[in-house]
Design an enzyme around this catalytic site. Structure first.
Site, mmCIF file in Angstrom:
data_model
loop_
_atom_site.group_PDB
_atom_site.id
_atom_site.type_symbol
_atom_site.label_atom_id
_atom_site.label_comp_id
_atom_site.label_asym_id
_atom_site.label_seq_id
_atom_site.Cartn_x
_atom_site.Cartn_y
_atom_site.Cartn_z
ATOM 1 N N TYR A 171 0.834 -1.206 0.000
ATOM 2 C CA TYR A 171 0.000 0.000 0.000
ATOM 3 C C TYR A 171 0.873 1.262 0.000
ATOM 4 O O TYR A 171 0.626 2.207 -0.755
ATOM 5 C CB TYR A 171 -0.886 -0.063 1.244
ATOM 6 C CG TYR A 171 -1.930 1.012 1.379
ATOM 7 C CD1 TYR A 171 -3.087 0.986 0.620
ATOM 8 C CD2 TYR A 171 -1.767 2.029 2.310
ATOM 9 C CE1 TYR A 171 -4.064 1.958 0.783
ATOM 10 C CE2 TYR A 171 -2.732 3.006 2.486
ATOM 11 C CZ TYR A 171 -3.881 2.965 1.709
ATOM 12 O OH TYR A 171 -4.834 3.937 1.882
ATOM 13 N N LYS A 175 0.980 4.021 -2.855
ATOM 14 C CA LYS A 175 0.509 5.369 -2.530
ATOM 15 C C LYS A 175 1.582 6.425 -2.799
ATOM 16 O O LYS A 175 1.261 7.518 -3.250
ATOM 17 C CB LYS A 175 0.049 5.425 -1.061
ATOM 18 C CG LYS A 175 -1.288 4.728 -0.816
ATOM 19 C CD LYS A 175 -2.373 5.246 -1.742
ATOM 20 C CE LYS A 175 -3.775 5.011 -1.234
ATOM 21 N NZ LYS A 175 -4.804 5.393 -2.237
HETATM 22 P P1 NAI Z 1 -13.685 2.180 0.893
HETATM 23 O O1 NAI Z 1 -13.334 0.742 0.932
HETATM 24 O O2 NAI Z 1 -14.917 2.630 1.596
HETATM 25 O O3 NAI Z 1 -13.802 2.694 -0.601
HETATM 26 C C1 NAI Z 1 -12.991 2.233 -1.643
HETATM 27 C C2 NAI Z 1 -13.886 1.977 -2.834
HETATM 28 O O4 NAI Z 1 -13.074 1.634 -3.963
HETATM 29 C C3 NAI Z 1 -14.842 0.800 -2.586
HETATM 30 O O5 NAI Z 1 -16.171 1.189 -2.860
HETATM 31 C C4 NAI Z 1 -14.343 -0.256 -3.551
HETATM 32 O O6 NAI Z 1 -15.361 -1.119 -4.064
HETATM 33 C C5 NAI Z 1 -13.731 0.593 -4.647
HETATM 34 N N1 NAI Z 1 -12.757 -0.167 -5.426
HETATM 35 C C6 NAI Z 1 -11.790 -0.979 -4.955
HETATM 36 N N2 NAI Z 1 -11.095 -1.523 -5.974
HETATM 37 C C7 NAI Z 1 -11.623 -1.004 -7.119
HETATM 38 C C8 NAI Z 1 -11.316 -1.173 -8.483
HETATM 39 N N3 NAI Z 1 -10.328 -1.989 -8.881
HETATM 40 N N4 NAI Z 1 -12.041 -0.487 -9.396
HETATM 41 C C9 NAI Z 1 -13.055 0.322 -9.005
HETATM 42 N N5 NAI Z 1 -13.393 0.498 -7.707
HETATM 43 C C10 NAI Z 1 -12.687 -0.150 -6.782
HETATM 44 O O7 NAI Z 1 -12.417 2.978 1.445
HETATM 45 P P2 NAI Z 1 -12.129 4.541 1.611
HETATM 46 O O8 NAI Z 1 -11.582 4.741 2.950
HETATM 47 O O9 NAI Z 1 -13.283 5.349 1.165
HETATM 48 O O10 NAI Z 1 -10.912 4.720 0.591
HETATM 49 C C11 NAI Z 1 -10.907 5.637 -0.489
HETATM 50 C C12 NAI Z 1 -9.477 5.941 -0.863
HETATM 51 O O11 NAI Z 1 -8.863 6.700 0.189
HETATM 52 C C13 NAI Z 1 -8.591 4.737 -1.078
HETATM 53 O O12 NAI Z 1 -7.711 4.972 -2.143
HETATM 54 C C14 NAI Z 1 -7.841 4.635 0.229
HETATM 55 O O13 NAI Z 1 -6.627 3.939 0.078
HETATM 56 C C15 NAI Z 1 -7.649 6.097 0.540
HETATM 57 N N6 NAI Z 1 -7.322 6.381 1.926
HETATM 58 C C16 NAI Z 1 -8.294 6.300 2.884
HETATM 59 C C17 NAI Z 1 -7.981 6.584 4.184
HETATM 60 C C18 NAI Z 1 -9.012 6.628 5.251
HETATM 61 O O14 NAI Z 1 -8.666 7.040 6.378
HETATM 62 N N7 NAI Z 1 -10.263 6.224 4.965
HETATM 63 C C19 NAI Z 1 -6.599 6.874 4.596
HETATM 64 C C20 NAI Z 1 -5.674 7.024 3.523
HETATM 65 C C21 NAI Z 1 -6.050 6.757 2.231
#
Ligand code: NAI
Length: 307
Positions: A171, A175
């Site tokens: 990750y 990132k």
């Molecule tokens: P989440 O799991 O709620 O949302 C991620 C979404 O991406 C999900 O709906 C999933 O189905 C979709 N997804 C995954 N693989 C995919 C693909 N190959 N093609 C299309 N869609 C896909 O997680 P969250 O927290 O909303 O994460 C959003 C972004 O923020 C991610 O990139 C995560 O790494 C990043 N992030 C989040 C943090 C947090 O504190 N929530 C911290 C640092 C980064």
């Protein structure tokens, strides 16, 4: 229109793609942009946090939510990590509205394990979604933004990439790779009015709820992240190449900086013992500075020879 409305960042006529918009941060970004008049492609393959499985319902539910509120949206269920799928995500915007102005690369998965125990399959899968997926969708959108002389792109990095986190080699590598991607694209996009910035969010979502202290979860609303994403996607934004750390109402800029350093002189013979003796001075960050481009930094070294 009230005085407050006239100051509001509006997105009327703009077409935005948000990847991974079926839940968490992506859903929040999409709802905010749609509520300000943007037309949205809601991409999500609807899998689990580890990226396995898939279902159309995640993206479809967000499209229904936007439409119920009077907005415009279409769903796309492709994976960002499939180049043909990434092209179809962009094509969905072109088919529906003939343009793409905004791209928020947000889709992400987690497969945490210490490096020694991590199967390479998990390493590859995480790089494929975060790094390659963001590159593929941006690559598909890029020529349309260039032709329009307008674009706003947001990458989603993480403190885990900027600073390191145990169990997240895959990750973290993916990132921070996004920062490298942004750094080159900010230069390539500038002449066509394409601005590209990166957020490092902290928010309560299904991805992080099991990891963060339960007491803090109510403070970690995705809406805090979406506010800065919407600004970075707006016409009012002039920033490019910035990394914004954001969470729970906190907003700050993160930057890669380099110490003043030590130059031993043209033609100097430098031994490992000299490096050891000067380690403190070489790594003294007291006069550290950032560079806007690779060649600026290289010019610092070349500059020692043309003084
Ligand atoms: P989440 O799991 O709620 O949302 C991620 C979404 O991406 C999900 O709906 C999933 O189905 C979709 N997804 C995954 N693989 C995919 C693909 N190959 N093609 C299309 N869609 C896909 O997680 P969250 O927290 O909303 O994460 C959003 C972004 O923020 C991610 O990139 C995560 O790494 C990043 N992030 C989040 C943090 C947090 O504190 N929530 C911290 C640092 C980064």
């Amino acid at each position: 229109m009230s005085a407050q409305d006239s100051r509001m960042l509006a997105f009327s006529g703009r077409v935005a793609i948000v990847t991974g918009a079926g839940s968490g941060l992506g859903r929040s970004h999409a709802l905010l942009l749609a509520s300000r008049g943007a037309k949205l492609v809601i991409n999500d393959l609807g899998g689990a946090v580890d990226g396995r499985g898939g279902s159309a319902t995640a993206a479809d539910a967000v499209v229904a939510e936007i439409k119920a509120a009077g907005g415009e949206a279409v769903a796309n269920h492709d994976s960002v990590s499939d180049p043909a799928g990434a092209a179809r995500i962009v094509q969905a915007a072109l088919d529906a509205w003939g343009r793409v102005d905004i791209l928020v690369n947000n889709a992400g998965i987690l497969r945490d394990k210490s490096f020694a125990k991590m199967p390479l399959e998990d390493f590859d899968a995480v790089l494929a979604v975060h790094l390659l997926g963001s590159a593929y969708v941006t690559h598909a959108a890029w020529p349309h933004m260039q032709a329009a002389n307008y674009g706003r792109v947001v990458m989603t990095t993480s403190a885990a990439g900027l600073y390191g986190n145990f169990g997240q080699t895959n990750y973290g590598a993916a990132k921070l790779g996004l920062v490298g991607l942004m750094n080159a694209l900010k230069q390539e996009g500038g002449k066509n009015g394409i601005l590209i910035n990166t957020i490092a969010p902290v928010a309560a979502t299904r991805m992080t709820e099991p990891l963060f202290p339960p007491k803090l979860l109510p403070h970690l609303q995705p809406a805090y992240i979406s506010a800065v994403v919407a600004y970075l996607c707006s016409e009012s934004c002039n920033a490019t190449g910035d990394i914004i750390s954001v969470g729970a109402g906190y907003y700050a800029k993160a930057q890669i900086v380099e110490s003043e350093g030590v130059f031993y002189g043209a033609g100097a013979e430098v031994t490992p013992e000299m490096i050891a003796a000067d380690w403190g001075r070489i790594t003294d960050m007291g006069k550290a500075r950032a560079y806007g481009a690779a060649m600026e930094e290289v010019a610092k070294i070349f500059g020692y020879f043309v003084k």
